[in-house]
Design a protein around this motif. Structure first.
Motif, short mmCIF file in Angstrom:
data_model
loop_
_atom_site.label_atom_id
_atom_site.label_comp_id
_atom_site.label_asym_id
_atom_site.label_seq_id
_atom_site.Cartn_x
_atom_site.Cartn_y
_atom_site.Cartn_z
N PHE A 189 35.80 35.77 22.66
CA PHE A 189 37.00 36.59 22.49
C PHE A 189 36.70 38.09 22.59
CE2 PHE A 189 36.09 35.57 17.87
CZ PHE A 189 35.75 36.84 17.44
N LYS A 190 35.51 38.53 22.15
CA LYS A 190 35.22 39.96 22.22
C LYS A 190 34.92 40.38 23.66
CE LYS A 190 35.39 42.27 19.35
NZ LYS A 190 34.44 42.60 18.31
N GLY A 191 34.23 39.52 24.41
CA GLY A 191 34.00 39.83 25.82
C GLY A 191 35.30 39.97 26.58
N SER A 192 36.24 39.06 26.33
CA SER A 192 37.53 39.13 27.02
C SER A 192 38.30 40.38 26.61
CB SER A 192 38.35 37.87 26.72
OG SER A 192 38.70 37.81 25.34
N LEU A 193 38.23 40.77 25.34
CA LEU A 193 38.97 41.95 24.88
C LEU A 193 38.39 43.24 25.45
CD1 LEU A 193 39.69 41.00 21.16
CD2 LEU A 193 41.32 41.14 23.05
N PHE A 194 37.09 43.31 25.58
CA PHE A 194 36.51 44.49 26.22
C PHE A 194 36.98 44.59 27.68
CE2 PHE A 194 33.14 45.02 22.92
CZ PHE A 194 33.28 46.39 22.76
N MET A 195 37.02 43.47 28.36
CA MET A 195 37.49 43.48 29.74
C MET A 195 38.96 43.85 29.82
SD MET A 195 35.50 40.14 31.27
CE MET A 195 33.71 40.04 31.26
N VAL A 196 39.76 43.38 28.85
CA VAL A 196 41.17 43.75 28.79
C VAL A 196 41.30 45.26 28.58
CG1 VAL A 196 43.24 43.59 27.37
CG2 VAL A 196 42.06 41.51 28.09
N LYS A 235 50.90 55.07 36.71
CA LYS A 235 51.95 54.09 36.45
C LYS A 235 51.30 52.71 36.29
CE LYS A 235 56.29 52.18 38.18
NZ LYS A 235 57.30 52.18 39.27
N PRO A 236 51.54 52.04 35.15
CA PRO A 236 50.85 50.77 34.89
C PRO A 236 51.30 49.66 35.84
CG PRO A 236 52.51 51.18 33.22
CD PRO A 236 52.45 52.43 34.05
N HIS A 237 50.35 48.81 36.17
CA HIS A 237 50.63 47.62 36.95
C HIS A 237 49.53 46.61 36.68
CE1 HIS A 237 47.45 48.80 39.79
NE2 HIS A 237 47.94 50.04 39.68
N GLU A 238 49.79 45.37 37.07
CA GLU A 238 48.81 44.31 36.78
C GLU A 238 47.54 44.54 37.59
OE1 GLU A 238 47.42 42.36 34.62
OE2 GLU A 238 49.35 41.36 34.34
N ALA A 239 46.44 44.16 36.99
CA ALA A 239 45.14 44.35 37.63
C ALA A 239 44.97 43.37 38.79
CB ALA A 239 44.03 44.14 36.60
N PRO A 240 44.08 43.69 39.73
CA PRO A 240 43.78 42.74 40.81
C PRO A 240 43.18 41.46 40.23
CG PRO A 240 42.24 44.58 40.84
CD PRO A 240 43.33 44.95 39.89
N ILE A 241 43.33 40.40 40.95
CA ILE A 241 42.92 39.08 40.46
C ILE A 241 41.43 39.03 40.15
CG2 ILE A 241 42.57 38.21 42.80
CD1 ILE A 241 43.85 36.27 39.70
N GLY A 242 40.64 39.81 40.90
CA GLY A 242 39.20 39.81 40.65
C GLY A 242 38.84 40.30 39.27
N MET A 243 39.58 41.29 38.76
CA MET A 243 39.31 41.79 37.41
C MET A 243 39.84 40.85 36.34
SD MET A 243 39.95 45.91 37.63
CE MET A 243 39.35 46.15 35.97
N LEU A 244 40.80 40.01 36.71
CA LEU A 244 41.40 39.11 35.73
C LEU A 244 40.63 37.80 35.55
CD1 LEU A 244 45.17 39.57 36.69
CD2 LEU A 244 44.05 40.35 34.59
N ILE A 245 39.92 37.39 36.60
CA ILE A 245 39.24 36.09 36.54
C ILE A 245 38.24 36.01 35.39
CG2 ILE A 245 37.59 34.62 37.76
CD1 ILE A 245 39.08 35.22 40.34
N PRO A 246 37.32 37.00 35.19
CA PRO A 246 36.37 36.88 34.07
C PRO A 246 37.03 36.76 32.70
CG PRO A 246 35.60 38.51 35.65
CD PRO A 246 36.99 38.16 36.05
N PRO A 247 38.02 37.63 32.34
CA PRO A 247 38.64 37.43 31.02
C PRO A 247 39.44 36.13 30.95
CG PRO A 247 39.73 39.21 32.21
CD PRO A 247 38.49 38.88 32.97
N ILE A 248 40.00 35.67 32.07
CA ILE A 248 40.70 34.39 32.06
C ILE A 248 39.73 33.27 31.70
CG2 ILE A 248 41.78 32.66 33.55
CD1 ILE A 248 43.25 34.93 34.96
N ILE A 249 38.53 33.30 32.27
CA ILE A 249 37.53 32.27 31.97
C ILE A 249 37.14 32.32 30.50
CG2 ILE A 249 35.16 31.54 32.43
CD1 ILE A 249 35.53 32.47 35.32
N LEU A 250 36.94 33.53 29.97
CA LEU A 250 36.56 33.65 28.56
C LEU A 250 37.68 33.19 27.63
CD1 LEU A 250 34.68 37.09 28.66
CD2 LEU A 250 33.68 34.83 28.31
N VAL A 251 38.93 33.54 27.95
CA VAL A 251 40.05 33.09 27.12
C VAL A 251 40.21 31.59 27.24
CG1 VAL A 251 42.56 33.19 26.90
CG2 VAL A 251 41.25 35.30 27.13
N ALA A 252 39.96 31.04 28.43
CA ALA A 252 40.01 29.58 28.58
C ALA A 252 38.98 28.92 27.67
CB ALA A 252 39.76 29.21 30.04
N LEU A 253 37.80 29.55 27.55
CA LEU A 253 36.78 29.03 26.63
C LEU A 253 37.25 29.12 25.18
CD1 LEU A 253 33.47 30.38 28.20
CD2 LEU A 253 34.14 27.99 27.91
#
Length: 777
Positions: free
Chosen positions: A332-339, A449-467
């Motif tokens: 959870f901490k790795g994913s939050l740092f990436m967020v 102006k905020p917008h969603e990150a590219p998928i490449g930046m999202l994949i690592p935190p997605i994997i960690l949150v999935a864990l």
């Protein structure tokens, strides 16, 4: 295990070459192969009831230092975290770091750090472990200061280096004492001799030094101050160093030596006490922060304190909970740092006061943050892994072993301090999520102006949150496959823990409900009580103590240095000779090194006495002459007199060498005669002359006594016998001196020649530069 250490170091040598292609393909894609391959290699041990594996490679046998690598459940857990989180961090960095950055430097530092961490967790030799321990400090210094054009990066890097290296030197002291007491450098062999080490009078110093090393590295109170400033590093570095690797090195050290250390009540008092204080202080200070990574930094301090406290508890359930939370915290901490990095990357700021309402523009990132923060807060939901280890923490806090005396007071206070620290953990977790993603949006005040990150930046935190979710749904899948093995390695006895979400209405559940209830109340009323920070701690912080110490150290060291580094070569020579003389005499007298047996010395005849008297007269005459030519010629008398002595004592090779050197020296002096300074009498005080005379006579006496003592001392068999016996056989020559120079120590002679060649080239270059300058004028 050796390949896990060697592979990143070898590949780091190739990174500068691969980074030249970064415009075509990001360097990170090449680097990603290394941690991925190591992770796949280590995964094959998961789920096996394997016996510990040891690999040994010779390194310095004379000092009993081998490259011993040891794989058991504890080192396997850390190896999986280092490689697995490392692979995700490298993948994340590919999209976080632009190709215009110095990618070669970044990935070399990252691979150095990865190899160092593998070395720490796999080493069984204490001095090999220490070598890698210090390499983690060095490589983390480079990573934290990666953006060296920023003052904050340089400050944070230096701060982390000073504090962790101080702890590293303390750890070296502990290891030296351990090796002396146990007469071994193997960690496992030391653990097998725990009774002897416990009864040693040096045990107290061993424990103190080892604790200092562990506490500084894992940011325990009051050494925690380096970690928030380390947030100046790029977010991939923060996600790697401060969630899964470097800060966990101190945790690993305590866990590895807990079989030895936990035999005393002091272990419980110090480790548990420092851990609980760190938990409460870190969580309390996290609520004060306004920078997203600052909040996460203090949350990391708090979580590390929680793990350290559980290691201090020492019970089976506490050790399993500590191991479990090491895994959970990394996810959870790795994913939050990436967020946090994504928010910074896509909005241009990490200031939570400017953020808010980002869920509308960044729904995926917000969802990831939701799972990460609620797991970190220990919210009682069966899909969040953080709740399991938090409840086990509460359970272990109320089931401690019995202690006597005033240590019993800490046992009684432990559950209350655990709840207090967890309440503030809940508060900063809610503050982090709702302050960033909910509430009123201030898009106009954001740099981007905020917008969603590219998928490449999202994949690592997605994997960690999935864990996070998978571990929450199937905790025993991980407990039975490798967590129980890791806990057993820490305890030194078998631990089999079956994790359950529901234990009934018992005290740990009530503690969790109290945390949620009181934490919610404090979060909702945060604006009413945060004014307390102006009073406590107010301006009295450990950062100010650190800055004062560094400032005073620089000031006083400058005063001391300037007192002798004044540009006077005469003073430098005077201090050097005086130090050598005093140090040598002290060593000679304290070790009974003075020896004056004249049984094996040659007879001194009248011609020899005459030559020595002539040399003494010439040496003294050089002091009083004011004529440059006379000084050069008189100095030559000393050298030629020594050559004559070599001839009389049947050393023709030395005599020939001395004649050549003396002739060349005199010739060189005469060649540069026109450029030599005029000799003139110096008006010096009597005290200065007396000091010079004492140093000169003392240094000469010291050299004389050392020469006589070394000739008459027979502490060891003379190595000359070996050369006399083997020069013909090994070198094929009757001239022993020539065989030694050419064959026995041929590499030494080669390098001496290389040094002379380099010096000659340097002199040639200086002469050419001067000649060109004159021609230009």
């Amino acid at each position: 295990m050796f390949i896990a250490v060697l592979l990143p170091l070898l590949f780091a040598c190739l990174v500068p070459l691969l980074s030249k292609w970064k415009n075509a393909i990001h360097t990170g894609w090449f680097v990603l192969l290394i941690p991925s391959a190591i992770f796949v290699y280590l995964v094959r041990f998961v789920g096996q009831d394997f016996s510990p594996i040891r690999n040994t490679y010779p390194w310095i046998p004379s000092l009993n230092i081998q490259l011993d690598f040891y794989l058991d459940g504890l080192s396997l857990l850390f190896g999986l975290l280092i490689s697995g989180i490392g692979a995700l961090v490298v993948f994340y960095s590919i999209y976080y770091l632009h190709k215009s950055e110095q990618l070669g430097h970044f990935y070399v530092y990252l691979l150095m750090f990865m190899a160092a961490m593998f070395g720490v967790v796999f080493s069984d030799n204490i001095f090999v472990l220490y070598t890698f321990w210090e390499l983690t400090s060095l490589s983390s210094f480079l990573l934290i200061g990666y953006w060296n054009h920023r003052k904050g990066s340089r400050y944070g890097a230096l701060k982390s280096m000073l504090i962790t290296v101080f702890g590293g030197l303390s750890l070296l002291g502990a290891f030296v004492l351990l090796s002396v007491v146990a007469d071994t450098t193997s960690i496992q062999a030391m653990l097998d001799q725990k009774e002897m080490i416990l009864n040693s009078p040096l045990f107290g110093w061993i424990v103190a030094f080892l604790f200092l090393g562990a506490f500084t590295k894992s940011a325990q109170f009051p050494f925690h101050i380096w970690l928030p400033d380390a947030m100046e590093a790029p977010t991939p570095v923060s996600a790697y160093l401060h969630s899964a690797t470097m800060v966990k090195a101190g945790i690993f050290l305590i866990a590895r030596f807990s079989i030895l250390l936990s035999q005393t009540e002091w272990y419980f008092f110090v480790v548990t006490g420092i851990g609980l204080i760190t938990l409460c202080w870190g969580s309390f200070m996290a609520v004060r922060q306004t920078d997203l990574k600052g909040i996460l930094a203090y949350s990391t301090i708090s979580q590390l304190g929680m793990i350290m406290a559980m290691l201090g508890f020492g019970t089976k359930i506490a050790l399993f909970a500590a191991i479990f939370h090491i895994l959970n915290h990394a996810t959870f901490k790795g994913s939050l740092f990436m967020v946090a990095g994504i928010v910074d990357h896509e909005t241009g700021t990490r200031d939570i006061r400017k953020l808010g309402g980002l869920m509308t523009w960044m729904p995926i990132t917000a969802t990831l943050a939701l799972f990460g923060t609620f797991s970190m807060a220990g919210v009682p939901l069966p899909i969040l892994n953080g709740f399991y280890s938090k409840e086990l923490f509460f359970d272990s806090a109320i089931h401690l072993d019995s202690f006597s005396g005033w240590i019993e007071a800490l046992k009684m206070a432990a559950p209350y301090l655990a709840v207090l620290g967890s309440i503030f953990t809940f508060v900063y977790s809610m503050y982090l999520f709702f302050g960033t993603f909910r509430g009123k949006a201030n898009v106009e005040e954001l740099p981007k102006k905020p917008h969603e990150a590219p998928i490449g930046m999202l994949i690592p935190p997605i994997i960690l949150v999935a864990l996070v979710v998978i571990i929450g749904l199937f905790p025993n899948l991980f407990a039975e496959s490798f967590l129980n093995h890791a806990a057993s390695a820490v305890k030194g006895a078998e631990i089999e823990k079956h994790v359950k979400f529901w234990h009934g209405f018992k005290t740990p559940l009530y503690m969790s409900l109290a945390v949620v209830g009181l934490g919610t109340l404090l979060y909702l009323t945060r604006h009413k009580w945060t004014g307390i920070y102006r009073v406590f701690p107010g301006s009295l912080t450990f950062n100010r103590v650190y800055d004062w110490m560094v400032d005073r150290s620089e000031k006083y060291s400058s005063v001391i240095t300037n007192s002798y580094m004044n540009g006077s070569i005469r003073r430098y020579v005077r201090l050097t000779l005086a130090a050598m003389t005093i140090g040598t005499f002290i060593f000679l007298f304290t070790t009974n090194g003075l020896s004056f047996t004249g049984t094996s010395t040659a007879e001194i005849t009248l011609p020899e006495l005459f030559i020595v008297a002539m040399m003494i007269f010439a040496a003294v005459a050089t002091i009083f002459t004011n004529n440059r030519i006379a000084a050069i010629l008189i100095l030559g008398v000393v050298g030629y007199g020594l050559a004559i002595l070599f001839v009389m004592y049947r050393a023709p090779d030395l005599a020939l060498t001395q004649l050549i050197i003396e002739t060349v020296t005199v010739a060189l002096f005469l060649l540069v005669f026109m450029h030599l300074p005029e000799l003139r009498k110096r008006t010096e005080s009597v005290g200065t002359k007396l000091t010079n005379a004492i140093i000169s006579i003392g240094f000469g006496a010291m050299i004389t006594l050392v020469g006589i003592s070394s000739f008459n001392s027979k502490w060891f068999d003379p190595i000359s016998d070996y050369f006399l016996e083997t020069s013909k056989e090994l070198g094929g020559g009757k001239n022993v001196v020539n065989v030694i120079l050419v064959d026995m120590r041929g590499l030494d002679t080669l390098f001496e020649i290389a040094v002379l060649g380099i010096a000659a080239l340097a002199i040639f270059g200086l002469v050419k530069i001067r000649r060109n300058d004159k021609e230009a004028k």
